[in-house]
Design an enzyme around this catalytic site. Structure first.
Site, PDB file in Angstrom:
ATOM      1  N   ARG A 130      -1.674  -6.547  -7.972  1.00 18.11           N
ATOM      2  CA  ARG A 130      -0.634  -7.535  -7.715  1.00 18.11           C
ATOM      3  C   ARG A 130      -0.508  -8.544  -8.845  1.00 18.11           C
ATOM      4  O   ARG A 130       0.531  -9.157  -9.010  1.00 18.11           O
ATOM      5  CB  ARG A 130      -0.910  -8.262  -6.409  1.00 18.11           C
ATOM      6  CG  ARG A 130      -0.772  -7.363  -5.191  1.00 18.11           C
ATOM      7  CD  ARG A 130      -1.256  -8.015  -3.959  1.00 18.11           C
ATOM      8  NE  ARG A 130      -2.693  -8.227  -4.118  1.00 18.11           N
ATOM      9  CZ  ARG A 130      -3.484  -8.780  -3.229  1.00 18.11           C
ATOM     10  NH1 ARG A 130      -2.988  -9.222  -2.106  1.00 18.11           N
ATOM     11  NH2 ARG A 130      -4.767  -8.918  -3.447  1.00 18.11           N
ATOM     12  N   SER A 154      -3.150  -7.769   3.000  1.00 13.06           N
ATOM     13  CA  SER A 154      -3.453  -7.595   4.419  1.00 13.06           C
ATOM     14  C   SER A 154      -3.910  -8.896   5.062  1.00 13.06           C
ATOM     15  O   SER A 154      -3.496  -9.228   6.177  1.00 13.06           O
ATOM     16  CB  SER A 154      -4.524  -6.509   4.603  1.00 13.06           C
ATOM     17  OG  SER A 154      -4.035  -5.254   4.213  1.00 13.06           O
ATOM     18  N   HIS A 180       0.837  -1.202   0.000  1.00 15.54           N
ATOM     19  CA  HIS A 180       0.000   0.000   0.000  1.00 15.54           C
ATOM     20  C   HIS A 180       0.872   1.252   0.000  1.00 15.54           C
ATOM     21  O   HIS A 180       0.634   2.193  -0.759  1.00 15.54           O
ATOM     22  CB  HIS A 180      -0.894   0.049   1.249  1.00 15.54           C
ATOM     23  CG  HIS A 180      -1.925  -1.014   1.327  1.00 15.54           C
ATOM     24  ND1 HIS A 180      -2.091  -1.795   2.449  1.00 15.54           N
ATOM     25  CD2 HIS A 180      -2.860  -1.416   0.445  1.00 15.54           C
ATOM     26  CE1 HIS A 180      -3.094  -2.635   2.256  1.00 15.54           C
ATOM     27  NE2 HIS A 180      -3.577  -2.433   1.039  1.00 15.54           N
ATOM     28  N   LYS A 239     -19.175  -4.498  10.232  1.00 13.71           N
ATOM     29  CA  LYS A 239     -18.099  -5.486  10.233  1.00 13.71           C
ATOM     30  C   LYS A 239     -17.003  -5.043  11.191  1.00 13.71           C
ATOM     31  O   LYS A 239     -16.654  -3.875  11.259  1.00 13.71           O
ATOM     32  CB  LYS A 239     -17.511  -5.653   8.825  1.00 13.71           C
ATOM     33  CG  LYS A 239     -18.462  -6.280   7.835  1.00 13.71           C
ATOM     34  CD  LYS A 239     -17.778  -6.488   6.510  1.00 13.71           C
ATOM     35  CE  LYS A 239     -18.710  -7.141   5.505  1.00 13.71           C
ATOM     36  NZ  LYS A 239     -18.048  -7.319   4.207  1.00 13.71           N
TER      37      LYS A 239
END
Length: 160
Positions: free
Chosen positions: A93, A130, A19, A43
């Site tokens: 990616r 992550s 990031h 969440k």
């Protein structure tokens, strides 16, 4: 003269060096970069919004044209409209990311005209996500060099 502004959206739970790389590169292309932490209050992430904000600000503090904000239950194009950004920047990616991101880029352009620019991940960080970082830390693996030092400490305290 118009300010060239972009949004770099994500959940950043937690921020990784991937990031940081994409945001740093975007900061060289735009006058201002708004790092938008997008979240769903229903969440529960590993880190709260205030923690994510602090970790991002620590990792990006050397970039004077970058600011961090958070938005809940909203479309990223509405964030772009709110902050006056005509584009967003996202890191890719690999092909799986592209297949996932392309339809969203088309929809965002359809909805508001916001353009999405993709930056290829640095080769040495292509494998970093992550969720994978959290899994590795949870089982005792070493992720130093893949996340900022403050994030590494926070992850070990939270998950290790």
């Amino acid at each position: 003269m118009t300010t060239r502004r972009c949004v770099c959206p994500g959940s950043y739970d937690p921020v990784t060096n991937g990031h940081v790389d994409v945001i740093s590169r975007a900061s060289g292309l735009f006058d201002e970069v708004v790092v938008a932490i997008l979240h769903n209050p229903a969440k529960h992430g590993t880190f709260g919004i205030d923690e994510r904000t602090a970790l991002l600000e620590g990792a990006l503090g050397h970039l004077p044209n970058v600011r961090v904000g958070s938005w809940a239950d909203t479309l990223v194009v509405d964030v772009c409209r709110e902050v006056g950004a005509d584009s967003m920047v996202k890191g890719l990616r690999g092909g799986t990311d592209f297949a996932y991101e392309l339809p969203m880029a088309h929809m965002n352009r359809h909805l508001t005209g916001v353009e999405t620019l993709f930056l290829a991940a640095a080769p040495d960080l292509q494998h970093v996500s992550s969720s994978l970082i959290k899994e590795v830390v949870r089982y005792g693996g070493d992720v130093s060099g893949l996340v900022p030092a403050d994030v590494h400490v926070a992850l070990k305290e939270r998950l290790g």
